[in-house]
Design an enzyme around this catalytic site. Structure first.
Site, PDB file in Angstrom:
ATOM      1  N   TYR A 164      55.494   6.689   6.755  1.00 47.28           N
ATOM      2  CA  TYR A 164      54.324   7.146   6.279  1.00 47.28           C
ATOM      3  C   TYR A 164      53.429   6.498   7.372  1.00 47.28           C
ATOM      4  O   TYR A 164      52.462   7.249   7.890  1.00 47.28           O
ATOM      5  CB  TYR A 164      54.133   6.809   4.988  1.00 47.28           C
ATOM      6  N   LYS A 168      50.843   8.430  10.078  1.00 49.19           N
ATOM      7  CA  LYS A 168      49.476   8.524  10.204  1.00 49.19           C
ATOM      8  C   LYS A 168      48.667   7.714  11.252  1.00 49.19           C
ATOM      9  O   LYS A 168      47.585   8.025  11.468  1.00 49.19           O
ATOM     10  CB  LYS A 168      49.178   7.895   8.794  1.00 49.19           C
TER      11      LYS A 168
END
Length: 259
Positions: A164, A168
């Site tokens: 993640y 991002k």
């Protein structure tokens, strides 16, 4: 506030597409955009959730339509956005919000889980942006794209979540790159970087009182964000009030990144 100033935030006559619009930040963004006057197209891999959002918006007198599609399905995205152009003749705003998280330590994460997170959070976001930009350029009206990044794309985070955090971080620089590439076509590309938000997305974390206390302690404002507070920033970046803003990553984090 004088109405002339408030009009800078109005989206009357605009068509806005929101990916991951069926829940959480996406749902709040759909409702904000509709309230500001936009026709809202709710996209989500969960068609039931997407339809629920569209119906709730329509029940309040605004215009919305739902489509079930995954951002990893390039052909499906092309078909849905083609339908939007056919029905409305334009696409003005993309809120590129769909995302997943598979929390795992780097040494324990399977390559299948890694690839899934990259497929949704990075490749899917790129596909939605590129298809939307093609329609915006063809129409000649310009547009606004707002990507959902994260404070985890600008920091190492509090807990192991390597896929993640990596995606991002990629969204952050993809936002800057696309902003420069499409600026001459009058397409603004920005991103929000939310902190921990009170949604089902992090229910597994904040359901633990000790974890919740750690998150609150790491946030100078001492609390989680609410979905509507993130949607406020999305509305701003999508609106004419942000006409001079592109390539910006806007943290909505209660001071988390200021430490």
């Amino acid at each position: 506030m004088p109405r002339s100033v408030l009009q800078r935030f109005a989206l009357d006559g605009k068509v806005a597409v929101v990916t991951g619009g069926g829940d959480g930040i996406g749902r709040a963004a759909c409702r904000h955009l509709a309230s500001a006057g936009a026709v809202v197209i709710v996209l989500d891999k969960d068609g039931t959730k997407a339809n629920d959002v569209a119906r709730s918006i329509a029940a309040e007198g605004s215009s919305a339509k739902a489509h079930e599609v995954s951002v990893t399905d390039e052909g499906g995205l092309e078909a849905v956005l083609g339908e939007v152009i056919k029905a409305h003749g334009r696409l003005d705003i993309l809120v590129n919000n769909a995302g997943v998280a598979i929390r795992s330590k780097a040494l324990e994460m399977s390559i299948e889980d890694w690839n899934q997170v990259l497929a949704v959070n990075l490749t899917g976001m790129f596909l939605a942006a590129r298809i939307s930009a093609r329609h915006m350029i063809a129409a000649g009206n310009g547009g606004a794209i707002v990507n959902t990044a994260s404070i985890m794309g600008l920091s190492g985070g509090l807990y192991p979540n390597v896929a993640y955090q990596t995606t991002k971080g990629g969204v952050v620089n993809m936002t800057r790159a696309l902003a420069l590439e499409w600026v001459k076509s009058n397409i603004r590309v920005n991103a929000i970087a939310p902190t921990f938000v009170r949604t089902a997305f992090i229910a597994g974390l904040i359901g633990n009182p000790e974890v919740l206390a750690t998150i609150e302690a790491a946030t100078p404002m001492g609390r989680l964000a609410e979905p509507e507070e993130i949607a406020d920033a999305i509305l701003f970046l999508a609106s004419p009030a942000a006409a001079m803003i592109t390539g910006t990553i806007l943290p909505v984090d209660g001071g988390y990144l200021a430490r």
